[in-house]
Structures are given as C-alpha cells and as structure tokens.
Design a protein around this motif. Structure first.
Motif, PDB file in Angstrom:
ATOM      1  N   ASP A  10       0.867  -1.170   0.000  1.00 15.48           N
ATOM      2  CA  ASP A  10       0.000   0.000   0.000  1.00 15.48           C
ATOM      3  C   ASP A  10       0.901   1.215   0.000  1.00 15.48           C
ATOM      4  N   ILE A  11       0.329   2.406   0.153  1.00 14.13           N
ATOM      5  CA  ILE A  11       1.169   3.594   0.266  1.00 14.13           C
ATOM      6  C   ILE A  11       1.954   3.577   1.570  1.00 14.13           C
ATOM      7  N   THR A  12       1.573   2.714   2.492  1.00 15.78           N
ATOM      8  CA  THR A  12       2.360   2.429   3.698  1.00 15.78           C
ATOM      9  C   THR A  12       2.781   0.968   3.638  1.00 15.78           C
ATOM     10  N   PRO A  13       3.869   0.586   4.278  1.00 15.19           N
ATOM     11  CA  PRO A  13       4.370  -0.793   4.167  1.00 15.19           C
ATOM     12  C   PRO A  13       3.384  -1.817   4.725  1.00 15.19           C
ATOM     13  N   LEU A  14       3.360  -3.008   4.090  1.00 14.91           N
ATOM     14  CA  LEU A  14       2.556  -4.132   4.569  1.00 14.91           C
ATOM     15  C   LEU A  14       3.379  -5.413   4.556  1.00 14.91           C
ATOM     16  N   ASP A  15       4.682  -5.295   4.845  1.00 10.02           N
ATOM     17  CA  ASP A  15       5.535  -6.477   4.956  1.00 10.02           C
ATOM     18  C   ASP A  15       5.233  -7.200   6.256  1.00 10.02           C
ATOM     19  N   ARG A  16       5.806  -8.389   6.413  1.00  9.38           N
ATOM     20  CA  ARG A  16       5.495  -9.206   7.598  1.00  9.38           C
ATOM     21  C   ARG A  16       5.941  -8.512   8.882  1.00  9.38           C
ATOM     22  N   THR A  17       7.051  -7.782   8.839  1.00 12.00           N
ATOM     23  CA  THR A  17       7.506  -7.071  10.036  1.00 12.00           C
ATOM     24  C   THR A  17       6.462  -6.056  10.501  1.00 12.00           C
ATOM     25  N   THR A  18       5.845  -5.348   9.536  1.00 13.26           N
ATOM     26  CA  THR A  18       4.810  -4.375   9.889  1.00 13.26           C
ATOM     27  C   THR A  18       3.557  -5.071  10.398  1.00 13.26           C
ATOM     28  N   GLY A  27      -5.771   6.277   6.927  1.00 10.43           N
ATOM     29  CA  GLY A  27      -7.037   6.317   7.643  1.00 10.43           C
ATOM     30  C   GLY A  27      -8.189   6.697   6.729  1.00 10.43           C
ATOM     31  N   LYS A  28      -9.073   7.574   7.207  1.00  4.01           N
ATOM     32  CA  LYS A  28     -10.241   7.980   6.434  1.00  4.01           C
ATOM     33  C   LYS A  28      -9.839   8.947   5.317  1.00  4.01           C
ATOM     34  N   GLY A  29     -10.654   8.984   4.269  1.00  2.00           N
ATOM     35  CA  GLY A  29     -10.524  10.014   3.246  1.00  2.00           C
ATOM     36  C   GLY A  29      -9.720   9.642   2.025  1.00  2.00           C
ATOM     37  N   TRP A  30      -9.325   8.362   1.903  1.00  6.32           N
ATOM     38  CA  TRP A  30      -8.533   7.928   0.743  1.00  6.32           C
ATOM     39  C   TRP A  30      -9.376   7.029  -0.163  1.00  6.32           C
ATOM     40  N   HIS A  31      -9.160   7.164  -1.454  1.00  4.57           N
ATOM     41  CA  HIS A  31      -9.778   6.245  -2.405  1.00  4.57           C
ATOM     42  C   HIS A  31      -8.952   4.967  -2.477  1.00  4.57           C
ATOM     43  N   ALA A  32      -9.442   3.976  -3.218  1.00  6.57           N
ATOM     44  CA  ALA A  32      -8.791   2.671  -3.284  1.00  6.57           C
ATOM     45  C   ALA A  32      -7.406   2.779  -3.928  1.00  6.57           C
ATOM     46  N   VAL A  33      -6.567   1.801  -3.623  1.00  4.03           N
ATOM     47  CA  VAL A  33      -5.212   1.755  -4.170  1.00  4.03           C
ATOM     48  C   VAL A  33      -5.279   1.563  -5.683  1.00  4.03           C
ATOM     49  N   GLU A  34      -4.433   2.302  -6.402  1.00  2.00           N
ATOM     50  CA  GLU A  34      -4.321   2.166  -7.853  1.00  2.00           C
ATOM     51  C   GLU A  34      -2.850   2.005  -8.222  1.00  2.00           C
ATOM     52  N   ARG A  35      -2.589   1.617  -9.488  1.00  2.00           N
ATOM     53  CA  ARG A  35      -1.230   1.495 -10.012  1.00  2.00           C
ATOM     54  C   ARG A  35      -1.150   2.234 -11.343  1.00  2.00           C
ATOM     55  N   ASN A  36      -0.023   2.927 -11.554  1.00  2.75           N
ATOM     56  CA  ASN A  36       0.182   3.557 -12.849  1.00  2.75           C
ATOM     57  C   ASN A  36       0.900   2.604 -13.803  1.00  2.75           C
ATOM     58  N   THR A  37       1.252   3.097 -14.979  1.00  4.02           N
ATOM     59  CA  THR A  37       1.874   2.218 -15.985  1.00  4.02           C
ATOM     60  C   THR A  37       3.228   1.684 -15.537  1.00  4.02           C
ATOM     61  N   GLU A  38       3.890   2.409 -14.627  1.00  7.22           N
ATOM     62  CA  GLU A  38       5.177   1.923 -14.089  1.00  7.22           C
ATOM     63  C   GLU A  38       4.973   1.035 -12.864  1.00  7.22           C
ATOM     64  N   MET A  39       3.704   0.649 -12.589  1.00  2.00           N
ATOM     65  CA  MET A  39       3.351  -0.225 -11.463  1.00  2.00           C
ATOM     66  C   MET A  39       3.634   0.422 -10.110  1.00  2.00           C
ATOM     67  N   VAL A  40       3.607   1.748 -10.095  1.00  2.00           N
ATOM     68  CA  VAL A  40       3.790   2.470  -8.835  1.00  2.00           C
ATOM     69  C   VAL A  40       2.428   2.616  -8.160  1.00  2.00           C
ATOM     70  N   LEU A  41       2.364   2.299  -6.863  1.00  2.00           N
ATOM     71  CA  LEU A  41       1.122   2.405  -6.101  1.00  2.00           C
ATOM     72  C   LEU A  41       0.827   3.857  -5.734  1.00  2.00           C
ATOM     73  N   TYR A  42      -0.471   4.192  -5.681  1.00  5.82           N
ATOM     74  CA  TYR A  42      -0.865   5.526  -5.229  1.00  5.82           C
ATOM     75  C   TYR A  42      -2.322   5.492  -4.779  1.00  5.82           C
ATOM     76  N   ARG A  43      -2.701   6.510  -4.006  1.00  6.47           N
ATOM     77  CA  ARG A  43      -4.082   6.706  -3.555  1.00  6.47           C
ATOM     78  C   ARG A  43      -4.445   8.178  -3.715  1.00  6.47           C
ATOM     79  N   TRP A  44      -5.623   8.449  -4.292  1.00  9.96           N
ATOM     80  CA  TRP A  44      -6.152   9.800  -4.346  1.00  9.96           C
ATOM     81  C   TRP A  44      -6.890  10.109  -3.039  1.00  9.96           C
ATOM     82  N   ALA A  45      -6.872  11.389  -2.673  1.00  5.50           N
ATOM     83  CA  ALA A  45      -7.475  11.814  -1.410  1.00  5.50           C
ATOM     84  C   ALA A  45      -8.700  12.689  -1.652  1.00  5.50           C
ATOM     85  N   ASP A  46      -9.604  12.691  -0.672  1.00  3.09           N
ATOM     86  CA  ASP A  46     -10.729  13.619  -0.651  1.00  3.09           C
ATOM     87  C   ASP A  46     -10.247  14.976  -0.125  1.00  3.09           C
TER      88      ASP A  46
END
Length: 728
Positions: free
Chosen positions: A532-540, A608-627
């Motif tokens: 995600d835009i924040t880490p989700l590895d096993r350590t986290t 937290g609140k106010g973010w749209h779903a995770v998306e990927r661009n053509t370079e496979m970079v993750l991002y989220r749009w905000a309200d």
C-alpha cells in the motif's frame, strides 16, 4: 383527654398508611400474577430459554428474535458483571477492541440489571432477562395504578387502567420487537407519580422520591431520559402557569433538580469526560439518519389505530394499516393506545376537563412532539413542520431518534383521564349498580386486548469452541462480524468473556482502530493487498499484531463463503510466516490461535479515512487519491511522546494545492503541493496510541473517474531518529 385524642389521631393516620400499603401490595400482586399468566409457560423455563414474545401474530408486525433479545441479554450480563467486579458499567473495552465504547447514551437499561442482580447471582443471566420481562408487565401496570389512583381514587378503576396500558398495543409492540429497554416503561408512570406528589407537598421524602425516579429514568435508557427531560419542562411550565403560589412550587422544583443532579453526579461527570465520544445527533447526520427520524414518528391518528395483535381481527387490521403506513417501520411508529382506554379517557375529559386541565396540556404537547419533524396523516407526509424538528437539532437529544416514543407518557396521562372517566360513570349510578361499569370495562378490555395462545421461547447455544477460548485469555475476532446488526458475537462473548472486534450496539462508535490494515483484513475477511502507500511487509504486520493483539480468530463456516475463508487464511499465513492451521474445527466452527509477537512492537503507519482505493500507474507504482480531508495514522506502542520523522511523497491534481497539515489538534503548516511528486519530511511529536495526521486540501472534479479529488500519495512512512540512536 388531649393526650388521648392525640394518640387516637396518630393511630388513625398509622392505620390509614397500613391500609394504603396493603392496597398497593394487593395491586402489585395482581399485576405479578397477570404477568406470569400472560407469559406462561415462562415460569417453567425461567433459567433455560429467553422469552421472545407472543406467537401466532399475523404478518410482519412481530419482530421478536435472537438479535434484539441477545443484545438485551448481553446488557444484563455486562452490567451485572460490572457491578460484581466493581468495574465502570458505562464504559467497556470488551466491544470494539482495542478502542472500547462508551455506554452512556446506549440502550443499557442499567436499573433492570440492578433490580435483577439477585436473580442473576442465583440463576444466571437468562433468568435475569426473563425477570425483566415479568417486571416490565407488572411494574408498568403498577406504576399506572399508583398514578391513576392519585387522581381518581378507588381501587378497581386504577387497577383496570394499569391492565389496559400494560397489555395495550404500544407496550406489547415493544415486547414483540424484544426492545426490553422500551418495554420497561414503568419508569415513566413512576416518574409522573413522583411529580404529582411533589406538586401536592414538598416534604423531604417526596423530593427524594422525585429525584430518585428522575435518576432511574436517566440511567435506564437514553430514549426515556430524552422523553422525560422534555416532559419535565412541559410539566413545570404548565403547572406554574395554572397555579397562584408559584414561588412555593419553584422552590420545590429547584430542590428536586438539585437532588436529581446530586444523584446523577458520577454519571454526568462520566458523560462530560467522554463528551468527545458521544453521538451528538444532528451534526453527525446523513440521509439515512434523517429518514430514520422521519419514519420513527407517530401518525396524526396513530393513537386510534386498532389493536393489530388481537387474533380475531389482527390480520385484517394489518392489511388496512400496511398501505397507509408503507414507508414506516412498524416497530417504531405503531403507537395505538387501545380503544377501551381512549374511550374512557374521552369520557374523563368530557366530564372533568377542568380537573384534568394540567394533564391535558402536558399530554397534548407531548403528543405533538411524538408526531416528529413533519406531520404524517394516514401515511401521507404533509411536509407541515412540527416542533420536533427544532428539538432534533439539540446536541445529544438528536441521538434519541424516535419521536414516537413520546407516546409513552401520553399513554400514562390517558390512563389517568380514563380512571377519572370510569369513576365518573360509577358515581352517576346508584350504589347498587356502581360495579357495572367496572365489569363492562373489564369485559371490553379483555375482548380488545385478548392475546394469541402461542409464546416464543429462544434457546441459547453454547458452542464448545468458546468454552475452550474462555480458558485462554485474549481478544477474539468472531467472524463474520455483526455488520448486519446481529447479536451472535455478543451471545458468544458471554461464554468466553474476552474482548471482541466490533460489536452490536444501538449507536456504533467511530472505531478508528478498525482502519489498521491487519484488523480490517481479518474483520472483513477480504484480501490483504501485497503493499500500500504504507508498508505491509510481515515485520509491519507483526507490529500491528503486537499493537492490537488479536489472539483468537473464530470462523462460522456456514455463514461465510469459501473465498472469504481463503482470504482469511492467506492473511494469517502472511502474519504467522507459515500456513495457518486451525487449533479446533467442527462442522460449523474453525478456530485459529495466533501468536502475539510481544517482541515485535514498533511504530507503524497506515492510511485512515478520506482515501480512495489503491491504484497502479503504468510503471506499477502504487498511489491513492485523497478527498478534501484525509488521514494517515501513526500507531505508537511507546508510553511516552517521542519525535517522529514523517515522510510523505505527494502530488496534487492538475494544479498546485495548498494543503493544511494537522496533528494533535494543531496546525503544523501549509504544504504547497504541486502536480509533480515531491517528498515532504516533517518532525512531529507522537504520543502513545493512535495519532492521526490530517491533510486538508481543496478538491476538483475528475471527469475520468467522476469523483472529487485533491492530492495523491505515493508513499508514506515514519521513522524515529531518537530511538534509532538509542539502539546504536
């Protein structure tokens, strides 16, 4: 001689008091016998099954079932356990783990648990629950008896009026919906009786009685507290307008208010301390809330609707009422008083309106409020604004949400008018025939309020998996969660006694911890993204488990899909680092016991609140749009405040957007975020627990996605320089 006369007067007064107490005990015994008769054969199943209501009632006007009954069973259990263990009953960390929830403005019915505590100790929560039902019948009738006798005198008239109310359609409707907190409406007539006595004389015990009843009303239920708050204001204003010696009454009311406030001081102090967690109503309202209030209002002719629970004509009445009240939910708008009671009340008004003027004024005012924010006439919304629309804007009061409940004191006042009417009929007949009106009213009331023969009993299951969990303390994810307002997880909690994710209560809290990705993935049984835009590895994930340790995950396999079960297993496998193997499994349940990773605690961040779903661009970079307003949360396990280095890689939609950054209710700066991605680094103090960082930016419409967006986040992370230096 004087001494003898004095002793004779004392003896006469004492004898009158003994006779009055004997009459009251006789009436209470009659109502208890009636309650046992109406609920029979409940007495034979008192500690084994829950009483669910009257059976064989046609159509959909009966909503009795496990869900509401289980909720009220849990409330009896929780308050009883809190009292026995000297725990705060109006706050619990057993629900909505790890946040907990306030119970100040919930439908807690604490006095019910207090008066049934001896039954709870002797026979358990089921018997205490059933005792609440029996007392709801008996004490409601007895409260009406005391109130009506205060005005009309006599015995049989007030006794019959108590029966007409406690077996009336409105009261029975609360039982049919398993709304035990509303079925226990005895506090309303008792409170009115106390106000009546206070108006007559301001003795200490009368002031204490009124103060005590006010405290019981407030502690019993937020609905009844709101209703009686308005009732008190209307009562006092009407009484002061109709009497000459106003100053005397003002003094009594002041002492009464002081006494009630003193009794409620700990409760009010707790509410003030928890004020940020209390639902305020209007300020948090949406369209669903507005509709709930609108459709929970009484119809203009609702008092005169026929008794839909009578087995002789109930089906036909429902066919008539259903089209009229199509937008309404019967559990909240059906407020019929019963024709026998209303006929007697009309006679009472006709014959003694001056004597009952104060009651008429109060009753009419409360009935107008019960009509809700706009006037409904036979199911048609006239859009004529009503006084409740103003009351609904008052903070906290708006959380009550059910205008139709103002009918409860209206029915109590109708019973007084009915008792006066019955007494007037008796007095106008020769003494030989004065029993005739009582007999006729009893016959008519029996015919109108006759109940079907069936009774609903709800057996409780004790799945063995929860017996095993009870011996291994730790928070429980009981899946699926109570997203559809079911009390299954609450019933299970009474077996294992551990905190649970989620919960079923009348007014759900914000529950910010459910945004923690691990808890959300477990609770919703949805697929946990790889990143995600924040880490989700096993350590986290282990840090999340250490921060809010969920030890037990129980899946009801027949209530969940195979895909949901697979998603859950994948999440648990990523957390554990090996395939998740159930510790227990049978035909309906699967239990996973998770490690707690007590040595893996470290700060982490998540959206937290106010973010749209995770998306990927053509370079496979993750991002989220905000309200317009979005949050990133820092969860810190450290007990002291430490500085945190927050890194935010952000960009803006189309044009540079000034973005406010708030933390700990403080504006830390305004970031000029341009369309080109840029990394912002900020050093912020972070406290123990959940720390939201709020980003506020102007939005613009995006034609491609048909949504309002402001900024976009590519990566968000947090580091603790001071802690890193300590480790070195």
């Amino acid at each position: 001689m004087i001494r003898a006369q004095h002793l004779f007067r004392e003896y006469t007064v004492a004898g009158a008091r003994v006779r009055a107490v004997a009459v009251d005990l006789l009436a209470l015994t009659c109502y208890l016998a009636l309650a046992l008769l109406v609920t029979w054969p409940l007495a034979l199943r008192f500690n084994t099954e829950l009483f669910g209501g009257i059976d064989n009632i046609p159509g959909r006007f009966r909503f009795a079932g496990y869900e509401e009954a289980g909720l009220h069973l849990w409330r009896v259990w929780w308050v009883s356990e809190a009292l026995l263990h000297a725990v705060h009953p109006f706050w619990t960390d057993l629900l909505f783990y790890p946040d907990g929830v306030q119970l100040y403005v919930q439908t807690l019915s604490a006095p019910n648990a207090v008066i049934t505590l001896p039954i709870y100790l002797l026979a358990g929560p089921v018997a205490a629950f059933n005792t609440v039902i029996v007392l709801g019948f008996a004490l409601t009738g007895f409260g009406i008896f005391l109130l009506a006798r205060q005005y009309a005198g006599g015995f049989w008239g007030p006794l019959l009026c108590g029966v007409l109310v406690t077996l009336g359609p409105f009261h029975l409707g609360q039982l049919q919906n398993s709304h035990n907190h509303l079925f226990s409406m005895q506090w309303i007539p008792f409170y009115l009786h106390a106000l009546t006595l206070l108006d007559e004389r301001g003795s200490r015990w009368r002031i204490g009685y009124a103060s005590g009843m006010a405290a019981l009303v407030v502690l019993s239920d937020w609905y009844w507290a709101s209703v009686c708050g308005v009732l008190t204001i209307v009562w006092v204003i009407a009484r002061l307008a109709l009497v000459r010696e106003r100053w005397v009454l003002v003094q009594r009311y002041a002492l009464f208010a002081a006494g009630a406030s003193l009794m409620l001081l700990p409760f009010l102090a707790g509410m003030i301390a928890s004020r940020t967690l209390l639902p305020v109503g209007h300020s948090a309202r949406d369209e669903i809330w507005e509709a709930y209030v609108r459709y929970s209002s009484a119809d203009l002719f609702g008092l005169f609707f026929p008794n839909v629970y009578n087995p002789l004509w109930g089906a036909q009445v429902e066919q008539i009422l259903r089209p009229i009240a199509a937008p309404f939910t019967p559990s909240v708008w059906y407020v019929a008083a019963g024709w026998t009671l209303t006929t007697l009340a009309i006679i009472g008004v006709w014959s003694s309106w001056q004597r009952a003027l104060h009651l008429l004024i109060v009753g009419v005012c409360l009935w107008v409020i019960a009509l809700g924010p706009t006037l409904w006439i036979f199911g048609y919304d006239s859009n004529i604004p009503m006084p409740y629309a103003l009351l609904d804007r008052i903070p906290l009061f708006g959380a009550a949400r059910k205008p139709a409940l103002f009918v409860a004191p209206v029915l109590a006042l109708l019973s007084v008018l009915a008792a006066i009417g019955l007494e007037e009929l008796r007095q106008r007949l020769p003494s030989l025939w004065r029993a005739a009106p009582v007999v006729v009213v009893a016959a008519l009331g029996t015919f109108e309020l006759w109940l079907p023969a069936g009774r609903v009993f709800l057996p409780l299951e004790r799945p063995p998996v929860y017996e095993q969990i009870a011996a291994r303390p730790g928070a429980v994810a009981d899946l699926p969660l109570d997203v559809l307002e079911t009390s299954r997880t609450l019933r299970n909690q009474m077996i294992h006694g551990q905190p649970i994710i989620g919960g079923f209560i009348a007014r759900r809290p914000a529950y910010p911890s459910f945004d923690i990705p691990l808890i959300r993935a477990i609770g919703t049984m949805q697929e946990l993204p790889d990143d995600d835009i924040t880490p989700l590895d096993r350590t986290t994930l282990m840090a999340m488990q250490c921060f809010a340790p969920v030890r037990h995950v129980v899946v009801r396999t027949d209530l969940t899909t195979q895909r949901e079960q697979n998603n859950l297993e994948q999440t648990l496998t990523r957390l554990i680092g090996r395939p998740a193997v159930p510790a227990y499994e049978d035909a309906a349940y699967r239990w996973y016991e998770l490690p707690l990773f007590v040595d893996a605690c470290h700060p982490f961040m998540y959206p937290g609140k106010g973010w749209h779903a995770v998306e990927r661009n053509t370079e496979m970079v993750l991002y989220r749009w905000a309200d317009a307003e979005s949050q990133v949360i820092i969860a810190s396990p450290h007990t002291t405040s430490v500085p945190a280095l927050v890194s935010l890689r952000l960009a803006a939609y189309q044009t540079t957007r000034p973005t406010e950054l708030w933390s700990d209710n403080r504006l830390w700066g305004v970031l000029g975020i341009s369309p080109e991605p840029r990394t912002f680094r900020l050093l912020l103090p972070v406290n123990h627990g959940v720390n939201p960082i709020i980003l506020r930016a102007p939005t613009a419409p995006d034609p491609a996605s048909n949504r309002m967006i402001s900024i976009v986040a590519f990566r968000v992370s947090v580091a603790y320089p001071a802690l890193t230096e300590e480790k070195r």
